[in-house]
Write a protein that holds these residues in place. Structure first.
Motif, PDB file in Angstrom:
ATOM      1  N   ARG A 154       0.875  -1.181   0.000  1.00 29.31           N
ATOM      2  CA  ARG A 154       0.000   0.000   0.000  1.00 29.31           C
ATOM      3  C   ARG A 154       0.902   1.218   0.000  1.00 29.31           C
ATOM      4  NH1 ARG A 154      -5.146   2.030   2.136  1.00 29.31           N
ATOM      5  NH2 ARG A 154      -5.811  -0.145   2.422  1.00 29.31           N
ATOM      6  N   SER A 155       0.705   2.071  -0.983  1.00 32.42           N
ATOM      7  CA  SER A 155       1.540   3.260  -1.076  1.00 32.42           C
ATOM      8  C   SER A 155       0.707   4.444  -1.536  1.00 32.42           C
ATOM      9  CB  SER A 155       2.702   3.026  -2.049  1.00 32.42           C
ATOM     10  OG  SER A 155       3.566   4.145  -2.077  1.00 32.42           O
ATOM     11  N   SER A 156       0.907   5.583  -0.879  1.00 33.47           N
ATOM     12  CA  SER A 156       0.217   6.822  -1.243  1.00 33.47           C
ATOM     13  C   SER A 156       1.242   7.911  -1.512  1.00 33.47           C
ATOM     14  CB  SER A 156      -0.715   7.278  -0.117  1.00 33.47           C
ATOM     15  OG  SER A 156      -1.767   6.366   0.063  1.00 33.47           O
ATOM     16  N   ALA A 157       1.019   8.633  -2.599  1.00 31.20           N
ATOM     17  CA  ALA A 157       1.864   9.776  -2.937  1.00 31.20           C
ATOM     18  C   ALA A 157       0.981  11.022  -2.943  1.00 31.20           C
ATOM     19  CB  ALA A 157       2.525   9.583  -4.290  1.00 31.20           C
ATOM     20  N   VAL A 158       1.448  12.067  -2.277  1.00 27.90           N
ATOM     21  CA  VAL A 158       0.675  13.303  -2.157  1.00 27.90           C
ATOM     22  C   VAL A 158       1.529  14.478  -2.623  1.00 27.90           C
ATOM     23  CG1 VAL A 158      -0.599  14.843  -0.615  1.00 27.90           C
ATOM     24  CG2 VAL A 158      -0.591  12.371  -0.184  1.00 27.90           C
ATOM     25  N   ASN A 159       0.953  15.274  -3.516  1.00 21.19           N
ATOM     26  CA  ASN A 159       1.584  16.505  -3.976  1.00 21.19           C
ATOM     27  C   ASN A 159       0.622  17.651  -3.682  1.00 21.19           C
ATOM     28  OD1 ASN A 159       1.180  18.320  -6.747  1.00 21.19           O
ATOM     29  ND2 ASN A 159       3.235  18.368  -5.906  1.00 21.19           N
ATOM     30  N   VAL A 160       1.121  18.708  -3.069  1.00 19.79           N
ATOM     31  CA  VAL A 160       0.288  19.857  -2.751  1.00 19.79           C
ATOM     32  C   VAL A 160       0.541  20.930  -3.803  1.00 19.79           C
ATOM     33  CG1 VAL A 160      -0.251  21.611  -1.029  1.00 19.79           C
ATOM     34  CG2 VAL A 160       0.384  19.306  -0.303  1.00 19.79           C
ATOM     35  N   SER A 161      -0.547  21.395  -4.404  1.00 17.09           N
ATOM     36  CA  SER A 161      -0.427  22.362  -5.493  1.00 17.09           C
ATOM     37  C   SER A 161      -1.423  23.504  -5.298  1.00 17.09           C
ATOM     38  CB  SER A 161      -0.708  21.665  -6.833  1.00 17.09           C
ATOM     39  OG  SER A 161      -0.746  22.596  -7.889  1.00 17.09           O
ATOM     40  N   SER A 162      -1.047  24.673  -5.766  1.00 18.08           N
ATOM     41  CA  SER A 162      -1.952  25.818  -5.689  1.00 18.08           C
ATOM     42  C   SER A 162      -2.943  25.829  -6.844  1.00 18.08           C
ATOM     43  CB  SER A 162      -1.147  27.126  -5.682  1.00 18.08           C
ATOM     44  OG  SER A 162      -0.343  27.208  -6.852  1.00 18.08           O
ATOM     45  N   SER A 163      -2.765  24.923  -7.825  1.00 19.10           N
ATOM     46  CA  SER A 163      -3.693  24.860  -8.954  1.00 19.10           C
ATOM     47  C   SER A 163      -4.302  23.470  -9.071  1.00 19.10           C
ATOM     48  CB  SER A 163      -2.989  25.253 -10.255  1.00 19.10           C
ATOM     49  OG  SER A 163      -1.887  24.399 -10.494  1.00 19.10           O
ATOM     50  N   ASP A 164      -5.444  23.395  -9.725  1.00 16.14           N
ATOM     51  CA  ASP A 164      -6.180  22.144  -9.904  1.00 16.14           C
ATOM     52  C   ASP A 164      -5.575  21.393 -11.089  1.00 16.14           C
ATOM     53  OD1 ASP A 164      -8.005  20.121 -10.017  1.00 16.14           O
ATOM     54  OD2 ASP A 164      -9.736  21.377 -10.464  1.00 16.14           O
ATOM     55  N   ASN A 165      -4.539  20.571 -10.820  1.00 11.39           N
ATOM     56  CA  ASN A 165      -3.796  19.938 -11.905  1.00 11.39           C
ATOM     57  C   ASN A 165      -3.556  18.443 -11.664  1.00 11.39           C
ATOM     58  OD1 ASN A 165      -1.988  20.115  -9.811  1.00 11.39           O
ATOM     59  ND2 ASN A 165      -0.355  21.091 -10.977  1.00 11.39           N
ATOM     60  N   LEU A 166      -4.567  17.728 -11.186  1.00 10.89           N
ATOM     61  CA  LEU A 166      -4.405  16.309 -10.880  1.00 10.89           C
ATOM     62  C   LEU A 166      -3.936  15.509 -12.092  1.00 10.89           C
ATOM     63  CD1 LEU A 166      -4.682  13.936  -8.901  1.00 10.89           C
ATOM     64  CD2 LEU A 166      -7.076  13.755  -9.587  1.00 10.89           C
ATOM     65  N   ALA A 167      -4.525  15.760 -13.250  1.00 12.28           N
ATOM     66  CA  ALA A 167      -4.163  14.995 -14.448  1.00 12.28           C
ATOM     67  C   ALA A 167      -2.680  15.126 -14.780  1.00 12.28           C
ATOM     68  CB  ALA A 167      -5.018  15.440 -15.639  1.00 12.28           C
ATOM     69  N   GLN A 168      -2.117  16.325 -14.590  1.00 12.26           N
ATOM     70  CA  GLN A 168      -0.692  16.519 -14.871  1.00 12.26           C
ATOM     71  C   GLN A 168       0.187  15.896 -13.793  1.00 12.26           C
ATOM     72  OE1 GLN A 168      -2.894  19.189 -14.905  1.00 12.26           O
ATOM     73  NE2 GLN A 168      -3.025  19.506 -17.117  1.00 12.26           N
ATOM     74  N   ALA A 169      -0.341  15.788 -12.562  1.00  9.42           N
ATOM     75  CA  ALA A 169       0.455  15.259 -11.451  1.00  9.42           C
ATOM     76  C   ALA A 169       0.476  13.732 -11.411  1.00  9.42           C
ATOM     77  CB  ALA A 169      -0.080  15.796 -10.125  1.00  9.42           C
ATOM     78  N   VAL A 170      -0.578  13.075 -11.915  1.00  9.84           N
ATOM     79  CA  VAL A 170      -0.709  11.616 -11.780  1.00  9.84           C
ATOM     80  C   VAL A 170       0.494  10.836 -12.295  1.00  9.84           C
ATOM     81  CG1 VAL A 170      -1.989   9.624 -12.690  1.00  9.84           C
ATOM     82  CG2 VAL A 170      -3.200  11.434 -11.499  1.00  9.84           C
ATOM     83  N   PRO A 171       1.063  11.133 -13.475  1.00  4.55           N
ATOM     84  CA  PRO A 171       2.227  10.349 -13.919  1.00  4.55           C
ATOM     85  C   PRO A 171       3.389  10.386 -12.929  1.00  4.55           C
ATOM     86  CG  PRO A 171       1.348  11.621 -15.740  1.00  4.55           C
ATOM     87  CD  PRO A 171       0.643  12.096 -14.500  1.00  4.55           C
ATOM     88  N   TYR A 172       3.607  11.540 -12.307  1.00  2.00           N
ATOM     89  CA  TYR A 172       4.689  11.664 -11.325  1.00  2.00           C
ATOM     90  C   TYR A 172       4.326  10.947 -10.024  1.00  2.00           C
ATOM     91  CZ  TYR A 172       6.123  15.280 -14.600  1.00  2.00           C
ATOM     92  OH  TYR A 172       6.488  15.954 -15.734  1.00  2.00           O
ATOM     93  N   LEU A 173       3.055  11.021  -9.629  1.00  2.00           N
ATOM     94  CA  LEU A 173       2.620  10.337  -8.408  1.00  2.00           C
ATOM     95  C   LEU A 173       2.715   8.821  -8.591  1.00  2.00           C
ATOM     96  CD1 LEU A 173      -0.500  12.491  -7.455  1.00  2.00           C
ATOM     97  CD2 LEU A 173       1.836  12.675  -6.576  1.00  2.00           C
ATOM     98  N   ALA A 174       2.361   8.324  -9.779  1.00  2.00           N
ATOM     99  CA  ALA A 174       2.466   6.884 -10.047  1.00  2.00           C
ATOM    100  C   ALA A 174       3.920   6.432  -9.981  1.00  2.00           C
ATOM    101  CB  ALA A 174       1.863   6.567 -11.414  1.00  2.00           C
ATOM    102  N   GLN A 175       4.806   7.232 -10.540  1.00  2.00           N
ATOM    103  CA  GLN A 175       6.232   6.915 -10.469  1.00  2.00           C
ATOM    104  C   GLN A 175       6.703   6.914  -9.020  1.00  2.00           C
ATOM    105  OE1 GLN A 175       8.628   9.407 -13.017  1.00  2.00           O
ATOM    106  NE2 GLN A 175      10.550   8.618 -12.221  1.00  2.00           N
ATOM    107  N   ALA A 176       6.222   7.877  -8.243  1.00  2.00           N
ATOM    108  CA  ALA A 176       6.620   7.989  -6.837  1.00  2.00           C
ATOM    109  C   ALA A 176       6.155   6.789  -6.021  1.00  2.00           C
ATOM    110  CB  ALA A 176       6.068   9.277  -6.242  1.00  2.00           C
ATOM    111  N   VAL A 177       4.945   6.288  -6.312  1.00  2.00           N
ATOM    112  CA  VAL A 177       4.379   5.155  -5.569  1.00  2.00           C
ATOM    113  C   VAL A 177       5.280   3.925  -5.677  1.00  2.00           C
ATOM    114  CG1 VAL A 177       2.518   3.450  -5.740  1.00  2.00           C
ATOM    115  CG2 VAL A 177       1.965   5.865  -5.526  1.00  2.00           C
ATOM    116  N   PHE A 178       5.931   3.752  -6.835  1.00  2.00           N
ATOM    117  CA  PHE A 178       6.774   2.567  -7.041  1.00  2.00           C
ATOM    118  C   PHE A 178       8.264   2.885  -7.008  1.00  2.00           C
ATOM    119  CE2 PHE A 178       2.695   1.407  -9.039  1.00  2.00           C
ATOM    120  CZ  PHE A 178       2.420   0.272  -8.293  1.00  2.00           C
ATOM    121  N   ASP A 179       8.618   4.092  -6.638  1.00  2.00           N
ATOM    122  CA  ASP A 179      10.024   4.480  -6.518  1.00  2.00           C
ATOM    123  C   ASP A 179      10.654   3.725  -5.343  1.00  2.00           C
ATOM    124  OD1 ASP A 179      12.476   5.822  -6.190  1.00  2.00           O
ATOM    125  OD2 ASP A 179      11.636   7.689  -6.905  1.00  2.00           O
TER     126      ASP A 179
END
Length: 197
Positions: A154-179
């Motif tokens: 079980r792995s969770s990746a969280v990025n805090v952003s001032s803009s609503d950009n989940l779609a742009q963040a997901v590829p990096y969060l997915a990479q982070a989950v399995f880093d």
């Protein structure tokens, strides 16, 4: 404060806090998995896009996606969200600009060189202010069907952003989950990625 760092981070990088728990079986190399959508994720184009991103990031697991209709050892579930929340950040204010303090002063209050000296100076004041941010979050859970469906990762990746950009963040969060997969049980770490142009 981590959230302040993430909000204020350079726009050319993406930072995420990753929390992982694992009890990864030793004999998992080359075993099959399937992504199991929840009821509200069925026939959802957004979910299918996120699932494709997670598939691409799963290389370090050593797992192979099962073909349609094939029994898989591991079930993979994916959850993602970006709720709007409020955090407190520290802002610095220049007391000179706010009407306090002086810059270099003629006449040298403390005995300056050739009539120039340091004036009175106060350090910038710090104020805490509320800021609205989006918490881009991706959680991946892997269950082992050979062990009564027990969670093994079980792995969770969280990025805090001032803009609503989940779609742009997901590829990096997915990479982070399995880093560094599978990592240590209960591990919390910060990761940083350069954003693609």
């Amino acid at each position: 404060m981590a959230s302040l760092f993430l909000v204020a981070g350079c726009a050319s990088t993406l930072s995420a806090r990753v929390t992982s728990y694992q009890k990864w079986p030793a004999n998992a190399q080359g075993q099959s998995y399937r992504i199991v959508p929840s009821t509200n994720q069925l026939n959802n184009l957004e979910f299918e896009s996120v699932a494709d991103t997670v598939r691409a990031a799963m290389g370090p697991t050593g797992l192979v996606e099962a073909r349609s209709g094939q029994t898989a050892r591991f079930d993979v579930s994916i959850n993602y969200e970006n709720p709007l929340s409020q955090v407190w950040v520290q802002r610095y204010y220049d007391p000179y600009m706010d009407g306090w303090g002086f810059g270099p002063a003629f006449g040298g209050y403390y005995g300056g060189y050739r009539g120039w000296g340091g004036g009175i100076y106060m350090a910038p004041s710090v104020r805490s202010e509320p800021v609205e941010v989006y918490k881009n979050t991706l959680t991946v859970i892997i269950k082992d069907n050979q062990n009564n469906g027990a969670e093994v990762y079980r792995s969770s990746a969280v990025n805090v952003s001032s803009s609503d950009n989940l779609a742009q963040a997901v590829p990096y969060l997915a990479q982070a989950v399995f880093d560094g997969f599978p990592g240590n049980n209960g591990q919390v770490r910060e990761v940083n990625y350069k954003r693609g142009r």
